[in-house]
Design a protein around this motif. Sequence first.
Motif, PDB file in Angstrom:
ATOM      1  N   THR A  45       0.854  -1.195   0.000  1.00 29.87           N
ATOM      2  CA  THR A  45       0.000   0.000   0.000  1.00 29.87           C
ATOM      3  C   THR A  45       0.888   1.243   0.000  1.00 29.87           C
ATOM      4  O   THR A  45       1.998   1.237   0.538  1.00 29.87           O
ATOM      5  N   ILE A  46       0.337   2.271  -0.617  1.00 32.82           N
ATOM      6  CA  ILE A  46       1.097   3.514  -0.740  1.00 32.82           C
ATOM      7  C   ILE A  46       1.383   4.129   0.640  1.00 32.82           C
ATOM      8  O   ILE A  46       2.417   4.742   0.854  1.00 32.82           O
ATOM      9  N   GLY A  47       0.457   3.907   1.577  1.00 35.01           N
ATOM     10  CA  GLY A  47       0.635   4.455   2.931  1.00 35.01           C
ATOM     11  C   GLY A  47       1.830   3.850   3.622  1.00 35.01           C
ATOM     12  O   GLY A  47       2.641   4.566   4.228  1.00 35.01           O
TER      13      GLY A  47
ATOM     14  N   HIS B 109      -6.753  12.399   2.425  1.00 33.35           N
ATOM     15  CA  HIS B 109      -6.393  13.815   2.561  1.00 33.35           C
ATOM     16  C   HIS B 109      -6.363  14.228   4.037  1.00 33.35           C
ATOM     17  O   HIS B 109      -5.497  14.984   4.465  1.00 33.35           O
ATOM     18  N   ILE B 110      -7.309  13.696   4.831  1.00 33.18           N
ATOM     19  CA  ILE B 110      -7.385  14.055   6.251  1.00 33.18           C
ATOM     20  C   ILE B 110      -6.183  13.509   7.022  1.00 33.18           C
ATOM     21  O   ILE B 110      -5.597  14.186   7.849  1.00 33.18           O
ATOM     22  N   PHE B 111      -5.827  12.265   6.704  1.00 34.74           N
ATOM     23  CA  PHE B 111      -4.787  11.599   7.489  1.00 34.74           C
ATOM     24  C   PHE B 111      -3.359  11.965   7.087  1.00 34.74           C
ATOM     25  O   PHE B 111      -2.422  11.681   7.819  1.00 34.74           O
ATOM     26  N   LEU B 112      -3.223  12.571   5.931  1.00 37.18           N
ATOM     27  CA  LEU B 112      -1.862  12.887   5.465  1.00 37.18           C
ATOM     28  C   LEU B 112      -1.402  14.257   5.930  1.00 37.18           C
ATOM     29  O   LEU B 112      -2.218  15.166   6.103  1.00 37.18           O
ATOM     30  N   LYS B 113      -0.101  14.372   6.075  1.00 36.82           N
ATOM     31  CA  LYS B 113       0.467  15.691   6.390  1.00 36.82           C
ATOM     32  C   LYS B 113       0.425  16.530   5.121  1.00 36.82           C
ATOM     33  O   LYS B 113       0.434  15.993   4.014  1.00 36.82           O
ATOM     34  N   LYS B 114       0.425  17.837   5.292  1.00 39.01           N
ATOM     35  CA  LYS B 114       0.268  18.746   4.151  1.00 39.01           C
ATOM     36  C   LYS B 114       1.341  18.504   3.073  1.00 39.01           C
ATOM     37  O   LYS B 114       1.043  18.462   1.882  1.00 39.01           O
ATOM     38  N   GLY B 150      -5.953   0.325   3.309  1.00 41.08           N
ATOM     39  CA  GLY B 150      -4.697  -0.314   3.711  1.00 41.08           C
ATOM     40  C   GLY B 150      -3.672   0.703   4.188  1.00 41.08           C
ATOM     41  O   GLY B 150      -2.807   0.392   5.009  1.00 41.08           O
ATOM     42  N   SER B 151      -3.778   1.923   3.670  1.00 44.78           N
ATOM     43  CA  SER B 151      -2.801   2.962   4.023  1.00 44.78           C
ATOM     44  C   SER B 151      -3.134   3.650   5.345  1.00 44.78           C
ATOM     45  O   SER B 151      -2.263   4.249   5.961  1.00 44.78           O
ATOM     46  N   LEU B 155      -0.451   5.030   8.441  1.00 44.31           N
ATOM     47  CA  LEU B 155      -0.417   6.488   8.580  1.00 44.31           C
ATOM     48  C   LEU B 155      -0.863   6.903   9.982  1.00 44.31           C
ATOM     49  O   LEU B 155      -0.269   7.786  10.605  1.00 44.31           O
ATOM     50  N   LEU B 156      -1.907   6.222  10.460  1.00 46.54           N
ATOM     51  CA  LEU B 156      -2.436   6.520  11.795  1.00 46.54           C
ATOM     52  C   LEU B 156      -1.398   6.181  12.868  1.00 46.54           C
ATOM     53  O   LEU B 156      -1.174   6.939  13.810  1.00 46.54           O
ATOM     54  N   ARG B 157      -0.751   5.013  12.667  1.00 45.39           N
ATOM     55  CA  ARG B 157       0.280   4.580  13.619  1.00 45.39           C
ATOM     56  C   ARG B 157       1.414   5.606  13.693  1.00 45.39           C
ATOM     57  O   ARG B 157       1.907   5.934  14.761  1.00 45.39           O
TER      58      ARG B 157
END
Lengths: 110, 178
Positions: A45-47, B109-114, B150-151, B155-157
């Motif tokens: 996944t990209i994340g 978009h919400i979970f990512l940094k700018k 899946g991402s 990202l949250l972690r």
Amino acid sequence: MTKRPSNYIGEFEELVLLAILSQGDNAYGVTIREALEEATNRSITIGSLYTTLSRLADKGLVESWVGEPTSERGGRAKRHYKLKGTAQSLLREVQLSRQRLLSLNVAGGL
Amino acid sequence: MKESEKVNATRRRFFTEFDLHNNDAIIRPTPSGLTDDELDEHFKTVAALWNLTAKTSEVTLPQSDYHKAMEDFIESLRLADELADESDSAPITPPLLPRPPFNAEYLLHIFLKKNERDGVIGDLVESYGRLVCRFGKRYADIWFYKQVFGSLSPLLRQQILRIGALLWLGRILRRLIS
């Protein structure tokens, strides 16, 4: 303040570094992910890729820069990645350690 | 724009000179700083030279030929201008790109940094476009949702670890100060 490169990398981090190295000047999210999926035969996944890339940047092993926005990305810019010199020597070290450990494998368990 | 104005505008761009050696008209960009009268005079001279050559040379060049050639030339330039005007005024429609599911994109978009948004969402949109071409929109939509959900966990972690590290540092600092 420059970050001191870490001398420890995990398995996925090592694979990401090798994928960046394999892509040369064209290393960005899509190409790195495709290279990893092709080499490991697993879905990435990209994340998870970007969190790893961000961690590698924090460790001072990769540098990134923003490219030109393109229409096929909906006007969004690419973030290109490149290995720092420390990352290359770290990769060499890891490979040597592996070879040493494999040579100790007298019983030939692999 | 009137016909005469168009011809004038064309004359302002293209300048016809008469080549005495080859008995031919040469077209060049018009030099700047000429008045309308001067331009008119110039074109009359070229026409007169053409007629004179026609009279003195063995080649038969009827007077009407030059005028007709010039008129045709100006007409073709006028048509070219009209076409250029039309293409300028026509609204430029960007190529239609397949759009990924908006709600999934927004979630990311919400979970990512700018500073990460462009890179991550751009990569997904690029791959999504390729998948739409290869396997169709439905397959690409499913793939996009899979990628987004899946991402979210890594990202949250990452965000939780960052906040945790900050809280831990804050606690240590508070202990040191007290």
